[in-house]
Structures are given as structure tokens and as C-alpha cells.
Design an enzyme around this catalytic site. Sequence first.
Site: not given
Length: 472
Positions: A281, A348, A366, A389
Site C-alpha cells: 500500500e 478505502n 470521474w 479514481w
Amino acid sequence: MQLVWFRQDLRRHDHSALWQATQSGPTVAFIALSPEQWTRHDDAPIKIHRYLAQLELLRQQLAELNIPLIIQHIPDWSDIATELLTLCTQLNVHTVHAHIEHGVNELQRDHQVQQLLEQQQISVELYHDRTLFPVGSIRNQSGHPYQVFGAFKKNCYEKLTISVPSCYPAIEAQTALAPHQLWQNEFDLRPFYPAGLLAAQIELWPIGEDHAQQCLDEFIEQHLRRYADDRDYPALNGTSRIGLYLNLGILSIRQCLQALFREQGGYFQIDHRGQQTWLDELLWREFYQHILFDYPQVSQRQPFQTKTLKIKWRHAPQDLAAWQQGQTGIPIVDAGMRQLRATGWMHNRVRMICAMFLSKNLLIDWRLGEQWFMQHLVDGDLAANNGGWQWCASTGTDAVPYFRIFNPINQSQKFDPNGDYLRQWLPELADLDAKQIHQPFAKNPQQELNYPQPIVDLKQSRLAAIETFRAL
């Protein structure tokens, strides 16, 4: 005289520019407040509030080191170069130290500063601090930037095997500087605080380096081993929630990595799945920072995949408003959007569900969702928000294949099986059982609830999205 120019890096520990400056001679610090620029960049009021509160703390901490902090209100970034030159001339500054920022506007600003100051024989030293590895340094065998995360991550792993970036030593207090009018009268930050925020929302996000370090340590010690299993369940406290501290630079990415490998003595060694998952991550964050630098169009509201410019997004202001207000009739989406408005943060997994619902099921551009998130997220980060996104909208790097569209009901049933997260944010559904709460009207469309019917048919909208993308 040395000058440290603070930006999104409001800390005194493990600060590249501050450490380098103090090793070179007497040092002063500088920061420019540009509320007009915050508006242009869609910074959330809660994020601005926490930034200013941290700035108050930083001013006190620098004073303990006998480093005065000069704060100026400079509305437009185009004026920073001349204002900084005037300041450097007044103080006889030889070198300005700052951290590289990766957005287009930031790079243009720093280029103007560097050009003007160096014409006057004032050096400008810019340091790579926001990433583990300098932007531009992670390249494939052809010397080009990576466009796929897996290959980028492999390269990073190889570099970490050789050396895990270490933190800078603590900075000692310098000899007090002679009084000067530039820092004798303390700049009043109160007029810059956003109005209208609730105290309860502000209290959710304590600031300060000590608190940020404590949050990091608690996550490593108490949650890391279960991170891979718990991180996708929004009702659990399974994530680090340090995004705010990384984004404002209250924590450095090096401090995170050192904490991650603390039990291994600071050496790269993966001992369990939670450790590897969190490292991945952190490297996703790294990847998007590098993308932001190498492909500047992504910070100019352009898709990474240019062919997707041809997509005919729906103009549906009522559907957009329903999504923004958490009134879509899809419980997991509405819960996430209400959490965002109430707290300035969203889990998340739920961010992905909400983003894919807007861009695929509603087929709304978006960029409208990206902007809304930035306007409300306390941890809003241009690179990570844009990258996430575009991944969900199938317009970016490593984009999810256009035909793979999350079914929000399935996601809700899988990651909030008992409906605990839904009940927290949708009190009007609190009395429904664990099966019905995910689809309140599935078996009884005429049921009377103080909750809207779904604004879109998930199956039909999925097929419409697939056809739209296939046409490209």
C-alpha cells in the site's frame, strides 16, 4: 543565512531540507499562505483547518530550536518568487532549501523561484522527501517510467533489499539569532481558519508529530499482523488512518518504513502477510507520486489513457447530487458518502465502491467525483486520489478492466456481512436484519422506509457501461 521553505511538510523530525539547512549555518524558516490556491486545488476545509493547526505547533517547535518561522500571505503562487527574493535580500540568505513537490503548478512555481533567485546568486536546493525514491529514478530497462504497478513494485523491492531509506538525525538547537522585525511580530493565523466546521469533526483528527508517531506505532504493534485480513472491512479498525499525517508531512514516508521494519533492525525482511500488504500500500502511494511527476496531464484533469477522452459521460446533475448526499438507494454507497461528509474520511474499500458506482453505474465523469473527494477528504492527496479514481474509472494506469465492475451489493454483503457499518451511517435502516439491510427493497419494493429507492438498476447500468467502454 540559510532559509527553509516549508510547504506540505510540517514537521521538524526527519525533514531533509531542515536538516541540510541547519548543517550549513544559521537558519530561518518561511511559509507562504495562499488560500486562493487552496480553493483552486479543491482542498477540503477540514484539511486546511488541520494544516493551520499543525503550522501553529510547528512554529512553537521551531522556536525551541531558535529557528524563527516567517509566515506571509501571498495569494497567488505567481508572486512567490519575487516575494521570496525580497525576503532573501533582507536577510542576506545564501541558500533556500525546500522539498520537491510533484504537481504541475508546484513544479512551475518552484522553477520560477529557482530561476529568479539563482539570477541573484542565491542557491535553491530541492530535495526528494515525499517519496522513498527520487521521482525519475525508477525506470524500466528501456529507461522509461513504469505504467504498471506490479513491475514498479518489483523494482522498488529490489532497491529496498539493498537499502531501506533511513531517517535523518535529530536537529540540535542553534544559537539564538539577533531580533529582527520580520519575526518579532507573530503572524496571526486565526483569519485563515475555515468557518463552519463542527468541533466534533475537528476532534476526530488530532495533529502533532507525537500523536502521528503514536498512531503509527499503535498500528504497527496492534493491527499490522491482521492488516491483510481486516483492511477491507469498514466496520473494523483495521487500517492505519495515517493518511492525514503523510499528506501534511507530519510523518515522513521514511518514518513509516522504519517502523514497518523495526523488528527486523531496519533491514528489508518480510515476516508476515500483513507486513507485505501494508508495504504494498505504501508503494501504491509511491507509484502514484511518480506517475504524477512523469505524466503531468493527470494533475490537469486529463485521463492517463487518452483514448478515454472519447467517453460520453452522462450529464445527470440529479444523480450526481444523490451520490454526493448519500441518497442513491444503494446502502453501501450512501453509508460511505455520509461518512465522508460527517468525518472528512472514508474507508478505502468503500472509496473504491463509491468511485466505481459513480463512474460505471451512473456513467458520470470521474473528474466530478475526484473533485468532490478532494473537497471533503482530510487526507486528500492529489496523486493518490487521482490514481484511485482513474483506476476505478478504467482511465488510468493499472486500470481495472472496463468489464470488471464492482457490484456494490455483493461488496457490501462480503465486507460488511452483519451490516454494522451500514447501521452506523444509515440509522433509518438500523432495524433491518443482516440480510435485508444490503438491499432494503429487494423482496418488497413497496416497503415504506425513510430511505430512497435505488436511482439506477445495477444490472442494466453495468451493461450500459460495458457497451460505452467497448465502443472505444
